[in-house]
Design a protein around this motif. Structure first.
Motif, PDB file in Angstrom:
ATOM      1  N   ALA A 111       0.829  -1.203   0.000  1.00 58.19           N
ATOM      2  CA  ALA A 111       0.000   0.000   0.000  1.00 58.19           C
ATOM      3  C   ALA A 111       0.859   1.246   0.000  1.00 58.19           C
ATOM      4  O   ALA A 111       0.562   2.234  -0.699  1.00 58.19           O
ATOM      5  N   LEU A 112       1.944   1.211   0.783  1.00 59.85           N
ATOM      6  CA  LEU A 112       2.836   2.378   0.816  1.00 59.85           C
ATOM      7  C   LEU A 112       3.548   2.571  -0.526  1.00 59.85           C
ATOM      8  O   LEU A 112       3.816   3.696  -0.940  1.00 59.85           O
ATOM      9  N   ASP A 113       3.867   1.448  -1.193  1.00 58.21           N
ATOM     10  CA  ASP A 113       4.472   1.552  -2.533  1.00 58.21           C
ATOM     11  C   ASP A 113       3.521   2.252  -3.500  1.00 58.21           C
ATOM     12  O   ASP A 113       3.944   3.047  -4.360  1.00 58.21           O
ATOM     13  N   ILE A 114       2.240   1.935  -3.403  1.00 58.78           N
ATOM     14  CA  ILE A 114       1.242   2.602  -4.272  1.00 58.78           C
ATOM     15  C   ILE A 114       1.224   4.098  -3.989  1.00 58.78           C
ATOM     16  O   ILE A 114       1.163   4.930  -4.914  1.00 58.78           O
ATOM     17  N   CYS A 115       1.270   4.475  -2.724  1.00 59.35           N
ATOM     18  CA  CYS A 115       1.298   5.902  -2.390  1.00 59.35           C
ATOM     19  C   CYS A 115       2.547   6.578  -2.956  1.00 59.35           C
ATOM     20  O   CYS A 115       2.498   7.703  -3.443  1.00 59.35           O
ATOM     21  N   ARG A 116       3.666   5.839  -2.918  1.00 61.94           N
ATOM     22  CA  ARG A 116       4.911   6.421  -3.436  1.00 61.94           C
ATOM     23  C   ARG A 116       4.859   6.576  -4.958  1.00 61.94           C
ATOM     24  O   ARG A 116       5.388   7.538  -5.518  1.00 61.94           O
ATOM     25  N   ASP A 117       4.183   5.657  -5.625  1.00 64.25           N
ATOM     26  CA  ASP A 117       4.095   5.729  -7.097  1.00 64.25           C
ATOM     27  C   ASP A 117       3.096   6.783  -7.588  1.00 64.25           C
ATOM     28  O   ASP A 117       3.054   7.068  -8.799  1.00 64.25           O
ATOM     29  N   ASN A 118       2.257   7.348  -6.720  1.00 63.61           N
ATOM     30  CA  ASN A 118       1.221   8.309  -7.143  1.00 63.61           C
ATOM     31  C   ASN A 118       1.388   9.645  -6.429  1.00 63.61           C
ATOM     32  O   ASN A 118       0.411  10.264  -5.985  1.00 63.61           O
ATOM     33  N   ILE A 119       2.634  10.080  -6.299  1.00 65.03           N
ATOM     34  CA  ILE A 119       2.896  11.380  -5.671  1.00 65.03           C
ATOM     35  C   ILE A 119       2.556  12.494  -6.661  1.00 65.03           C
ATOM     36  O   ILE A 119       3.048  12.513  -7.795  1.00 65.03           O
ATOM     37  N   THR A 120       1.680  13.407  -6.273  1.00 67.90           N
ATOM     38  CA  THR A 120       1.267  14.520  -7.153  1.00 67.90           C
ATOM     39  C   THR A 120       1.329  15.874  -6.459  1.00 67.90           C
ATOM     40  O   THR A 120       1.398  16.906  -7.126  1.00 67.90           O
TER      41      THR A 120
END
Length: 517
Positions: free
Chosen positions: A105-114
């Protein structure tokens, strides 16, 4: 007669390169092109705006969803640690892969930084997660033991920090979504205003262009109509229209110019005809005056002679010798015959007045009509020693004629031939069909007509010396021509002095042909 048919080959040679239809098509095409362009640009603008907003909001939504998922997992693990009622109870087992799901889940947050600051929060979460992972692994190794307050406190503290950080991350993304919504609404409103302004400019521009082109198209028509309205019929003053447009209006103006030229020629021709008719009427009036004088003179001569002969017979008839009496009787008889001929000619004057009124026509056997018309003249010809021959084919088709007037043509032509033909001569009357016409020919071997009289042989009230001697006033041939004209035909004459005369005339073979002629 002037031919009024247009020379369209000259008109067609000026084929317009830019027709009115093409101009109107271009004018009507401008709004369509403008609307298509406006729709295209508006679609492109809104598409880019929508894709951009969708991309931003999608990444924010993924970050929020992944953060909430990691928070849920952290709380679930924490609840497992809080499950034992007292410290003597054994710690619950952490399900395999539960900690790994937090990492995913944290990896997903890291991949969608805007958003700004989101990277720092993700780095902090990953750092705490590393500590959390070690603490969780340590607890997992000591499952056989019971409570260790320091280890439990450390993992709860890390969990609390991660949850707070996750809440901050969710808050940042939620605020970004709210800003994106506000910006989208602002941009949509701005796009709407721009579209209204753009369409307003298009409408004003197209209206101006439509008015300009409509004016350019209609003005030549208005000028042409104005010039035509000023033309007075029969004035002879016809304009020469300037051809300024290379389209149908130019062709129309050229056609009107040719029409006016034709009308001008026709007016000149009409004036010449009217002048000729006036001259003809004047000559006819003069001929009528001469006719009255001649007829008066011709009536006076036989009347005087008759009066003298009868006077001598009345006063001295018994004293005169028989030879003298016979001579006076013969003179009186000849004078009476001459008076009868003159009176018949006067009757023909009234026929001329009624000849213009049309009569119904009948389709008859022309051979029978000719035979019946000539029959009364045969005895007269025999008395003078003249032979009348008829040359009429048996297969001659029926002809549509005026059964009352047409026989008069035959009797008059043969009667004239008898009058001017000597004893022993031959009169031949022929009838034949050639094409759509029926031809008739009356020829004799009589005295003939002098060449100077031939051009006026069919004129009314025209007398020649030969007619005067015979006691006629010259109306028979004029009536003949009128009757033939009413049948839609024509008559010609050929003659040589001392050799005879030939009258040839024709009429159409049917009512339809007569109408066409």
């Amino acid at each position: 007669m002037v031919n009024l048919k247009f020379e369209w080959n000259k008109v067609v040679s000026h084929i317009p390169r830019r027709s009115i239809k093409f101009k109107i098509f271009l004018v009507s095409l401008l709004p369509t092109i403008a609307l298509i362009a406006a729709a295209f640009f508006n679609h492109q603008y809104l598409t880019i705006l929508g894709e951009s907003a969708e991309q931003i909001l999608s990444k924010n939504y993924k970050s929020i969803k992944a953060a909430q998922e990691s928070r849920k997992l952290l709380e679930e693990i924490r609840n497992l640690f809080l499950a034992p009622v007292n410290r003597t109870e054994r710690l619950a087992d952490i399900p395999p892969g539960l900690v790994k799901k937090i990492s995913d889940a944290l990896d997903i947050c890291r991949d969608n930084i805007t958003e700004k600051g989101e990277l720092e929060l993700i780095d902090r979460l990953l750092e705490r997660y590393s500590q959390y992972k070690k603490a969780a692994a340590l607890l997992d190794k000591r499952k056989s033991k019971v409570w260790n307050e320091q280890e439990i406190f450390d993992i709860f503290a890390i969990t609390a920090e991660m949850i707070l950080t996750i809440d901050e991350l969710v808050s940042v993304n939620e605020q970004a979504m709210e800003r994106a919504e506000i910006e989208t609404r602002t941009l949509a409103a701005q796009a709407q205003r721009n579209a209204v302004i753009f369409f307003g400019i298009i409408i004003v521009t197209l209206s101006s262009l439509n008015y300009f082109f409509s004016h350019r198209i209609v003005m030549p028509m208005i000028k042409l109509a104005d010039q035509l309205s000023k033309i007075k019929e029969g004035s002879g003053d016809y304009p020469d229209m300037a051809i300024k447009a290379d389209d149908e209006i130019g062709v129309l103006a050229g056609a009107f110019n040719q029409l006016f030229q034709r009308i001008s020629h026709y007016d000149n021709h009409r004036d010449n005809i009217i002048a000729a008719e006036k001259e003809k009427v004047r000559q006819s009036e003069e001929a009528k005056v001469r006719f009255i004088a001649d007829i008066s003179h011709q009536l006076k001569t036989p009347m005087t002679s008759l009066s003298m002969s009868l006077g001598l017979l009345h006063s001295r008839g018994e004293k005169l010798i028989p030879e003298k009496q016979k001579k006076l009787y013969d003179t009186a008889f000849d004078d009476c015959s001459r008076l009868a001929t003159l009176i018949n000619e006067l009757v023909d004057v009234s026929r001329l007045e009624t000849m213009s009124q049309p009569r119904p026509k009948e389709t008859l056997n022309i051979k029978m009509v000719i035979t019946e018309s000539v029959a009364p003249l045969v005895k007269q010809a025999e008395k003078k020693g003249i032979s009348i021959h008829l040359d009429i084919p048996d297969n001659l088709p029926d002809v549509t004629i005026d059964s009352f007037r047409f026989p008069w043509v035959i009797t008059n032509l043969i009667g004239n031939a008898l009058r001017y033909t000597s004893k022993g001569a031959i009169i031949i009357f022929r009838a034949y069909r050639q094409g759509q016409r029926c031809y008739f020919q009356c020829s004799d071997t009589g005295e003939g007509i002098k060449p100077e009289y031939l051009p006026h042989i069919f004129d009314r009230f025209t007398q020649f010396s030969e007619r005067g001697k015979s006691g006629t006033v010259g109306l028979g041939l004029a009536i003949v021509k009128d009757i033939i004209d009413q049948h839609g035909g024509d008559i010609k004459v050929k003659s040589r002095v001392g050799e005879g005369t030939v009258f040839t005339f024709w009429i159409p073979g049917s009512i339809k042909e007569n109408t066409d002629e």
